[in-house]
Design a protein around this motif. Structure first.
Motif, PDB file in Angstrom:
ATOM      1  N   LYS A 226       0.849  -1.192   0.000  1.00  0.00           N
ATOM      2  CA  LYS A 226       0.000   0.000   0.000  1.00  0.00           C
ATOM      3  C   LYS A 226       0.881   1.237   0.000  1.00  0.00           C
ATOM      4  O   LYS A 226       1.513   1.568   0.986  1.00  0.00           O
ATOM      5  CB  LYS A 226      -0.913  -0.018   1.234  1.00  0.00           C
ATOM      6  N   SER A 227       0.931   1.917  -1.120  1.00  0.00           N
ATOM      7  CA  SER A 227       1.689   3.154  -1.235  1.00  0.00           C
ATOM      8  C   SER A 227       0.780   4.346  -0.974  1.00  0.00           C
ATOM      9  O   SER A 227      -0.451   4.273  -1.111  1.00  0.00           O
ATOM     10  CB  SER A 227       2.297   3.268  -2.641  1.00  0.00           C
ATOM     11  N   LEU A 228       1.406   5.463  -0.599  1.00  0.00           N
ATOM     12  CA  LEU A 228       0.675   6.722  -0.531  1.00  0.00           C
ATOM     13  C   LEU A 228       0.076   7.040  -1.898  1.00  0.00           C
ATOM     14  O   LEU A 228      -0.984   7.647  -2.004  1.00  0.00           O
ATOM     15  CB  LEU A 228       1.624   7.839  -0.079  1.00  0.00           C
ATOM     16  N   ALA A 229       0.735   6.588  -2.952  1.00  0.00           N
ATOM     17  CA  ALA A 229       0.203   6.701  -4.313  1.00  0.00           C
ATOM     18  C   ALA A 229      -0.682   5.493  -4.585  1.00  0.00           C
ATOM     19  O   ALA A 229      -0.343   4.588  -5.357  1.00  0.00           O
ATOM     20  CB  ALA A 229       1.344   6.789  -5.325  1.00  0.00           C
ATOM     21  N   ASP A 230      -1.842   5.461  -3.924  1.00  0.00           N
ATOM     22  CA  ASP A 230      -2.698   4.271  -3.977  1.00  0.00           C
ATOM     23  C   ASP A 230      -3.202   3.989  -5.385  1.00  0.00           C
ATOM     24  O   ASP A 230      -3.442   2.835  -5.749  1.00  0.00           O
ATOM     25  CB  ASP A 230      -3.877   4.416  -3.009  1.00  0.00           C
ATOM     26  N   GLY A 231      -3.359   5.025  -6.206  1.00  0.00           N
ATOM     27  CA  GLY A 231      -3.876   4.825  -7.551  1.00  0.00           C
ATOM     28  C   GLY A 231      -2.946   4.049  -8.463  1.00  0.00           C
ATOM     29  O   GLY A 231      -3.372   3.538  -9.496  1.00  0.00           O
ATOM     30  N   ILE A 232      -1.654   3.982  -8.095  1.00  0.00           N
ATOM     31  CA  ILE A 232      -0.703   3.215  -8.911  1.00  0.00           C
ATOM     32  C   ILE A 232      -0.055   2.089  -8.094  1.00  0.00           C
ATOM     33  O   ILE A 232       1.026   1.622  -8.423  1.00  0.00           O
ATOM     34  CB  ILE A 232       0.364   4.134  -9.553  1.00  0.00           C
ATOM     35  N   SER A 233      -0.750   1.659  -7.048  1.00  0.00           N
ATOM     36  CA  SER A 233      -0.284   0.503  -6.263  1.00  0.00           C
ATOM     37  C   SER A 233      -0.855  -0.763  -6.889  1.00  0.00           C
ATOM     38  O   SER A 233      -1.871  -1.307  -6.443  1.00  0.00           O
ATOM     39  CB  SER A 233      -0.746   0.624  -4.803  1.00  0.00           C
ATOM     40  N   VAL A 234      -0.228  -1.230  -7.955  1.00  0.00           N
ATOM     41  CA  VAL A 234      -0.724  -2.381  -8.717  1.00  0.00           C
ATOM     42  C   VAL A 234       0.360  -3.451  -8.755  1.00  0.00           C
ATOM     43  O   VAL A 234       1.491  -3.184  -9.159  1.00  0.00           O
ATOM     44  CB  VAL A 234      -1.106  -1.959 -10.155  1.00  0.00           C
ATOM     45  N   SER A 235       0.005  -4.663  -8.348  1.00  0.00           N
ATOM     46  CA  SER A 235       0.983  -5.750  -8.275  1.00  0.00           C
ATOM     47  C   SER A 235       1.379  -6.304  -9.641  1.00  0.00           C
ATOM     48  O   SER A 235       2.504  -6.744  -9.831  1.00  0.00           O
ATOM     49  CB  SER A 235       0.432  -6.902  -7.419  1.00  0.00           C
ATOM     50  N   THR A 236       0.414  -6.294 -10.586  1.00  0.00           N
ATOM     51  CA  THR A 236       0.660  -6.889 -11.904  1.00  0.00           C
ATOM     52  C   THR A 236       0.210  -5.942 -13.002  1.00  0.00           C
ATOM     53  O   THR A 236      -0.981  -5.631 -13.105  1.00  0.00           O
ATOM     54  CB  THR A 236      -0.115  -8.217 -12.068  1.00  0.00           C
ATOM     55  N   PRO A 237       1.103  -5.447 -13.836  1.00  0.00           N
ATOM     56  CA  PRO A 237       0.674  -4.594 -14.950  1.00  0.00           C
ATOM     57  C   PRO A 237      -0.122  -5.399 -15.972  1.00  0.00           C
ATOM     58  O   PRO A 237      -0.010  -6.627 -16.047  1.00  0.00           O
ATOM     59  CB  PRO A 237       1.990  -4.094 -15.549  1.00  0.00           C
ATOM     60  N   GLY A 238      -0.917  -4.704 -16.771  1.00  0.00           N
ATOM     61  CA  GLY A 238      -1.714  -5.391 -17.783  1.00  0.00           C
ATOM     62  C   GLY A 238      -0.853  -5.949 -18.900  1.00  0.00           C
ATOM     63  O   GLY A 238       0.096  -5.306 -19.349  1.00  0.00           O
ATOM     64  N   ASP A 239      -1.174  -7.157 -19.371  1.00  0.00           N
ATOM     65  CA  ASP A 239      -0.371  -7.750 -20.438  1.00  0.00           C
ATOM     66  C   ASP A 239      -0.550  -7.003 -21.755  1.00  0.00           C
ATOM     67  O   ASP A 239       0.406  -6.845 -22.536  1.00  0.00           O
ATOM     68  CB  ASP A 239      -0.694  -9.244 -20.603  1.00  0.00           C
ATOM     69  N   LYS A 240      -1.764  -6.483 -22.022  1.00  0.00           N
ATOM     70  CA  LYS A 240      -1.965  -5.681 -23.227  1.00  0.00           C
ATOM     71  C   LYS A 240      -1.181  -4.369 -23.122  1.00  0.00           C
ATOM     72  O   LYS A 240      -0.541  -3.935 -24.078  1.00  0.00           O
ATOM     73  CB  LYS A 240      -3.454  -5.388 -23.429  1.00  0.00           C
ATOM     74  N   CYS A 241      -1.241  -3.748 -21.956  1.00  0.00           N
ATOM     75  CA  CYS A 241      -0.496  -2.507 -21.739  1.00  0.00           C
ATOM     76  C   CYS A 241       1.004  -2.735 -21.919  1.00  0.00           C
ATOM     77  O   CYS A 241       1.712  -1.892 -22.485  1.00  0.00           O
ATOM     78  CB  CYS A 241      -0.742  -1.983 -20.318  1.00  0.00           C
ATOM     79  N   PHE A 242       1.470  -3.872 -21.418  1.00  0.00           N
ATOM     80  CA  PHE A 242       2.901  -4.144 -21.401  1.00  0.00           C
ATOM     81  C   PHE A 242       3.511  -4.101 -22.802  1.00  0.00           C
ATOM     82  O   PHE A 242       4.639  -3.635 -22.986  1.00  0.00           O
ATOM     83  CB  PHE A 242       3.162  -5.506 -20.744  1.00  0.00           C
ATOM     84  N   GLU A 243       2.748  -4.540 -23.797  1.00  0.00           N
ATOM     85  CA  GLU A 243       3.258  -4.527 -25.170  1.00  0.00           C
ATOM     86  C   GLU A 243       3.529  -3.096 -25.653  1.00  0.00           C
ATOM     87  O   GLU A 243       4.519  -2.835 -26.339  1.00  0.00           O
ATOM     88  CB  GLU A 243       2.270  -5.226 -26.102  1.00  0.00           C
ATOM     89  N   TYR A 244       2.670  -2.172 -25.266  1.00  0.00           N
ATOM     90  CA  TYR A 244       2.847  -0.773 -25.681  1.00  0.00           C
ATOM     91  C   TYR A 244       3.901  -0.072 -24.817  1.00  0.00           C
ATOM     92  O   TYR A 244       4.615   0.818 -25.303  1.00  0.00           O
ATOM     93  CB  TYR A 244       1.511  -0.036 -25.624  1.00  0.00           C
ATOM     94  N   ILE A 245       3.989  -0.479 -23.562  1.00  0.00           N
ATOM     95  CA  ILE A 245       5.032   0.071 -22.690  1.00  0.00           C
ATOM     96  C   ILE A 245       6.411  -0.303 -23.234  1.00  0.00           C
ATOM     97  O   ILE A 245       7.306   0.535 -23.334  1.00  0.00           O
ATOM     98  CB  ILE A 245       4.853  -0.436 -21.244  1.00  0.00           C
ATOM     99  N   LYS A 246       6.569  -1.577 -23.597  1.00  0.00           N
ATOM    100  CA  LYS A 246       7.851  -2.029 -24.164  1.00  0.00           C
ATOM    101  C   LYS A 246       8.203  -1.253 -25.426  1.00  0.00           C
ATOM    102  O   LYS A 246       9.362  -0.917 -25.667  1.00  0.00           O
ATOM    103  CB  LYS A 246       7.787  -3.530 -24.497  1.00  0.00           C
ATOM    104  N   LYS A 247       7.199  -0.982 -26.229  1.00  0.00           N
ATOM    105  CA  LYS A 247       7.429  -0.367 -27.535  1.00  0.00           C
ATOM    106  C   LYS A 247       7.699   1.132 -27.451  1.00  0.00           C
ATOM    107  O   LYS A 247       8.544   1.666 -28.189  1.00  0.00           O
ATOM    108  CB  LYS A 247       6.205  -0.624 -28.420  1.00  0.00           C
ATOM    109  N   TYR A 248       7.003   1.818 -26.530  1.00  0.00           N
ATOM    110  CA  TYR A 248       7.010   3.282 -26.581  1.00  0.00           C
ATOM    111  C   TYR A 248       7.586   4.010 -25.366  1.00  0.00           C
ATOM    112  O   TYR A 248       7.952   5.183 -25.485  1.00  0.00           O
ATOM    113  CB  TYR A 248       5.581   3.792 -26.802  1.00  0.00           C
TER     114      TYR A 248
END
Length: 406
Positions: A226-248
């Motif tokens: 639990k981070s103070l930045a609760d909106g981005i306290s995510v244990s697993t990023p999305g697999d669809k998102c990950f493809e675009y993160i890797k690329k861009y």
């Protein structure tokens, strides 16, 4: 469907009558501190208080009539919850939102206020996601993922269109990253329009799942935190998102909880902006020196949301004032007789200190019943001013000690 500039431009058309074009402004204060030209993109001024309405509304636009009849369900730490609730109500669609038990009260109340049924379950996003999947199977409602969905990512990507329409000379956009939907949309749009632009993600170091995934080259799950930045306290990023993160995405940096709190405080004090932890993270990373090579560049820091409990805000203000030594604490040994305490308070006031707390120790000290230790909390304009007050008190013969709780 693929996430690309066309789908993001279509999303901009879909949402333009509902979603605000949020302010983008230059801040000389932080530009001078960081030796670059910093612009703040204020999605905390968006309807529902955060960027999430963009993706949620675009998703509702693209649902079939049959899907709308069955209602929608989502899991969220708060901002996606409000976005889905608002969008669903606009389309007269029933919405159910599963939120963590730790979600800020302001976000829970607002989600109900926008018309959703709220179920609270678990401590972090991944816990409430599991509960939402369970409820979805029981009800047949359409699940709206907060990040791992092309329509949602396209909606979030409209932020980059606005930035580059207003500031085509932008060299870098700094974005909070949790599950990856926001940065995927922004990076895809920005890089398609201006390939030279840098896209940098910022994540809490205690749950840096996207950074760990990039480093390993595959989606990684980290233990929930639990981070103070609760909106981005995510244990697993999305697999669809990950493809675009890797690329861009060019880089992901991490920041500490102290750095997040300081970023929130600085936005409040210097720009009069209320930002939640995730929203303050891009500026926090800049202030902490985590982002290199930006000297003289035009840098956009995304203030992604402002939905934070007022009680949390008050704690952060007090904490930072103490850390910055603008709220000083000390004890004074006083003779326990009429007028001595009032005289001392008056003297502190004349020296420019604002006495906010006075507490007298009811137990006598080693000198006996005629003396008492009095505890003071005083706000001052600067650390130097506080030192001056304490030194002048000592010069006047007062015996100062440390602040010991009693």
């Amino acid at each position: 469907m693929e996430l690309n500039l066309d789908t993001i431009k279509k999303a901009q058309e879909n949402i333009k009558k509902v979603v605000r074009k949020t302010p983008l402004f230059y801040t000389s204060t932080f530009s001078n501190k960081c030796n670059c030209n910093i612009y703040l993109k204020c999605e905390n001024k968006q309807k529902t208080g955060a960027f999430k309405l963009r993706g949620a509304y675009n998703k509702l636009v693209n649902l079939t009539d049959e899907q709308k009849k069955r209602g929608v369900i989502a899991s969220s730490a708060g901002n996606h919850a409000q976005g889905v609730a608002y969008a669903a109500t606009a389309f007269n669609v029933k919405s159910t939102i599963v939120m963590p038990e730790t979600a800020p009260l302001a976000k829970v109340k607002a989600t109900r206020g926008y018309g959703a049924e709220v179920i609270q379950s678990g401590q972090v996003y991944d816990d409430c996601y599991a509960k939402a999947v369970e409820v979805q199977k029981e009800t047949g409602a359409t699940f709206i993922n907060p990040f791992n969905d092309i329509d949602v990512m396209a909606g979030q990507g409209t932020i980059a269109l606005e930035v580059l329409e207003e500031l085509p000379e932008a060299d870098c956009i700094i974005v909070p990253i949790g599950g990856g939907g926001l940065i995927s949309g922004i990076a895809t749009a920005a890089k398609s329009i201006k390939p030279s632009i840098k896209i940098i993600g910022v994540q809490p170091e205690i749950i840096a799942s996207s950074k760990a995934s990039i480093e390993k080259g595959e989606v990684v799950t980290l233990p929930g935190a639990k981070s103070l930045a609760d909106g981005i306290s995510v244990s697993t990023p999305g697999d669809k998102c990950f493809e675009y993160i890797k690329k861009y995405v060019d880089e992901i940096v991490t920041i500490s909880e102290d750095e997040i709190a300081y970023g929130m405080f600085e936005l409040m004090e210097r720009n009069k902006l209320i930002a939640e932890g995730a929203g303050a993270s891009p500026l926090a990373a800049l202030l902490a020196g985590k982002i290199k090579g930006m000297e003289g560049k035009n840098v956009v820091a995304l203030v992604s949301g402002g939905n934070v409990d007022i009680a949390t805000t008050a704690k952060i203000i007090e904490r930072e004032l103490v850390l910055l030594k603008r709220r000083i604490r000390f004890s004074v040994e006083l003779q326990d007789k009429e007028g001595t305490l009032g005289t001392l308070i008056s003297e502190i006031g004349k020296m420019g200190g604002n006495v906010v707390t006075v507490r007298q120790n009811n137990n006598w000290n080693e000198k006996g019943l005629d003396f008492a230790d009095v505890l003071f909390e005083v706000t001052v304009p600067s650390e130097e001013h506080g030192d001056q007050i304490k030194n002048k008190l000592k010069e006047s013969g007062y015996k100062l000690g440390s602040y010991k709780c009693i």
